[in-house]
Design a protein around this motif. Structure first.
Motif, PDB file in Angstrom:
ATOM      1  N   GLN A  75       0.850  -1.206   0.000  1.00 29.97           N
ATOM      2  CA  GLN A  75       0.000   0.000   0.000  1.00 29.97           C
ATOM      3  C   GLN A  75       0.883   1.254   0.000  1.00 29.97           C
ATOM      4  O   GLN A  75       0.540   2.252  -0.616  1.00 29.97           O
ATOM      5  CB  GLN A  75      -0.929   0.006   1.215  1.00 29.97           C
ATOM      6  CG  GLN A  75      -1.951   1.119   1.131  1.00 29.97           C
ATOM      7  CD  GLN A  75      -2.887   1.155   2.337  1.00 29.97           C
ATOM      8  OE1 GLN A  75      -2.779   1.995   3.196  1.00 29.97           O
ATOM      9  NE2 GLN A  75      -3.837   0.238   2.369  1.00 29.97           N
TER      10      GLN A  75
ATOM     11  N   GLN B  68      -6.892  -3.344   0.950  1.00 29.05           N
ATOM     12  CA  GLN B  68      -6.991  -3.286   2.410  1.00 29.05           C
ATOM     13  C   GLN B  68      -8.102  -4.217   2.917  1.00 29.05           C
ATOM     14  O   GLN B  68      -7.977  -4.812   3.979  1.00 29.05           O
ATOM     15  CB  GLN B  68      -7.229  -1.838   2.863  1.00 29.05           C
ATOM     16  CG  GLN B  68      -7.100  -1.666   4.367  1.00 29.05           C
ATOM     17  CD  GLN B  68      -6.907  -0.207   4.772  1.00 29.05           C
ATOM     18  OE1 GLN B  68      -6.327   0.579   4.036  1.00 29.05           O
ATOM     19  NE2 GLN B  68      -7.403   0.163   5.933  1.00 29.05           N
TER      20      GLN B  68
ATOM     21  N   ASP C 297      -6.465  -7.376   3.212  1.00 29.36           N
ATOM     22  CA  ASP C 297      -5.644  -7.427   4.451  1.00 29.36           C
ATOM     23  C   ASP C 297      -6.494  -7.893   5.627  1.00 29.36           C
ATOM     24  O   ASP C 297      -6.091  -8.743   6.419  1.00 29.36           O
ATOM     25  CB  ASP C 297      -5.118  -6.023   4.847  1.00 29.36           C
ATOM     26  CG  ASP C 297      -4.198  -5.381   3.842  1.00 29.36           C
ATOM     27  OD1 ASP C 297      -3.603  -6.112   3.021  1.00 29.36           O
ATOM     28  OD2 ASP C 297      -4.055  -4.135   3.886  1.00 29.36           O
TER      29      ASP C 297
HETATM   30  N1  TRP Z   1      -4.623   2.508   5.177  1.00 27.56           N
HETATM   31  C1  TRP Z   1      -3.966   2.499   6.435  1.00 27.56           C
HETATM   32  C2  TRP Z   1      -3.275   3.871   6.592  1.00 27.56           C
HETATM   33  O1  TRP Z   1      -3.027   4.537   5.607  1.00 27.56           O
HETATM   34  C3  TRP Z   1      -2.913   1.421   6.599  1.00 27.56           C
HETATM   35  C4  TRP Z   1      -3.462   0.036   6.454  1.00 27.56           C
HETATM   36  C5  TRP Z   1      -3.165  -0.881   5.485  1.00 27.56           C
HETATM   37  C6  TRP Z   1      -4.419  -0.598   7.303  1.00 27.56           C
HETATM   38  N2  TRP Z   1      -3.836  -2.027   5.651  1.00 27.56           N
HETATM   39  C7  TRP Z   1      -4.614  -1.898   6.765  1.00 27.56           C
HETATM   40  C8  TRP Z   1      -5.108  -0.195   8.446  1.00 27.56           C
HETATM   41  C9  TRP Z   1      -5.516  -2.765   7.359  1.00 27.56           C
HETATM   42  C10 TRP Z   1      -6.019  -1.085   9.020  1.00 27.56           C
HETATM   43  C11 TRP Z   1      -6.218  -2.362   8.482  1.00 27.56           C
HETATM   44  O2  TRP Z   1      -2.973   4.254   7.689  1.00 27.56           O
END
Ligand code: TRP
Length: 335
Positions: free
Chosen positions: A47, A137, A140
């Motif tokens: 990401q 995400q 994830d």
């Molecule tokens: N998008 C989140 C950020 O920018 C980081 C992130 C990536 C995240 N994967 C995730 C947060 C899964 C919670 C769950 O801070």
């Protein structure tokens, strides 16, 4: 009685060291929650590449820095599993399946993504990879079947989109393989930047990082936004929207002294520098134990790296099991 086991998935992009905003928004929650649930923490290097495509070295190096920040604030590797996103290829595979369940239009309307596209000036040339990062995400979160996600409030639309995907998947494939997730938002979920703007953010250049030296804290607090009308010490000052007082309320422990200072400031006769000096004391007292733990772990980077590899191996095994179920539901088993 709810007998469902709590499974947490949370994490950060490896785009830079974590800062006080991360602490207030979600790190404090994660440290507390690791005692009552199975917690996975993702360091999202893929990401991170969506908005750092030209800085692969930076993204790589920050994986270890973010891990050090986690350990420094009290994430306990015996309780939480920290892993690296790109070491779990099943997440990317699952993302491809999810992309069929999401319209391009829906992605373009995601408020988090919209704000970021504007902030980063991507405009019409936004990459497909960036636009679809909420789907990534969602993978994830669902690959470990997490039902709980402690995040900053800016991430709420991403969790909402995750749950839309979960519902669409389970409906279309007639199963209940995927689990919906609930966001856990901190009480004080947003810390303003030192410039007084709505949100502390590394890319906006208004952040105090958890690894900031005592001198850096002095410099940044001295630059901090206060009350622009408060010109002479004798003038009455405003504490609403005054970043120094906002921070004192969050990080200070001596509420009586803070209340007195507020009263004095509003009455007139208390200068910004005096209040700032107190905030410097407060922030350094807050950061000192974090700095100490960070320095300890930083002495043994090989250990921290191994921790990430072990955490990734453990997560990989869980991801394999979920993918098996996903593929069965999708009629993608060919043996
Ligand atoms: N998008 C989140 C950020 O920018 C980081 C992130 C990536 C995240 N994967 C995730 C947060 C899964 C919670 C769950 O801070």
């Amino acid at each position: 009685m709810d007998t469902t086991q709590k499974i947490i998935l949370t994490g950060d992009r490896s785009t830079g060291p974590l800062h006080l905003g991360h602490y207030v928004g979600s790190l404090a929650n994660r440290v507390a929650l690791q005692n009552s649930a199975k917690q996975y923490i993702i360091i999202a290097d893929m990401q991170a590449l969506t908005d750092n495509v030209e800085n692969p070295q930076k993204v790589h190096d920050n994986v270890l820095e973010v891990a050090l920040d986690y350990l420094a604030v009290g994430i306990d590797p015996a309780k939480s599993t920290i892993f690296i996103q790109s070491l779990i290829p099943q997440i990317a595979e699952l993302t491809m399946f999810y992309l069929n369940l999401v319209s391009v239009n829906r992605l373009q309307r995601n408020p988090t993504v919209k704000t970021e596209i504007a902030q980063k000036g991507f405009g019409e040339t936004v990459s497909a990879g960036f636009l679809m990062y909420p789907v990534h995400q969602a993978a994830d979160i669902t690959i470990v079947k997490a039902n709980t996600v402690p995040v900053g409030e800016d991430q709420l639309p991403v969790i909402e989109q995750t749950n839309e995907i979960v519902r669409a998947f389970n409906r279309i494939y007639g199963c209940n393989v995927l689990v919906e997730a609930q966001a856990v938002i901190a009480q004080v979920s947003r810390l303003p930047g030192i410039d007084g703007s709505a949100k502390m953010s590394k890319s906006l250049g208004n952040a105090i990082s958890l690894s900031a030296s005592a001198d850096a804290v002095v410099k940044q607090v001295m630059l901090m936004y206060t009350d622009p009308q408060h010109i002479h010490v004798a003038d009455p000052g405003r504490i609403e929207g005054n970043t120094v007082f906002t921070y004192l309320d969050i990080f200070g422990t001596d509420t009586e002294r803070i209340a007195q200072m507020k009263e004095h400031y509003q009455r007139g006769g208390l200068g910004d520098v005096v209040v700032k000096k107190y905030l410097i004391e407060v922030l350094n007292a807050f950061l000192d134990p974090i700095r100490m733990r960070r320095a300890e772990f930083a002495q043994d980077r090989a250990y921290v790296k191994q921790l990430l590899l072990d955490g990734s191996a453990a997560t990989y095994a869980v991801a394999e099991r979920t993918m098996r179920e996903v593929k069965e539901a999708m009629h993608l088993i060919y043996t």
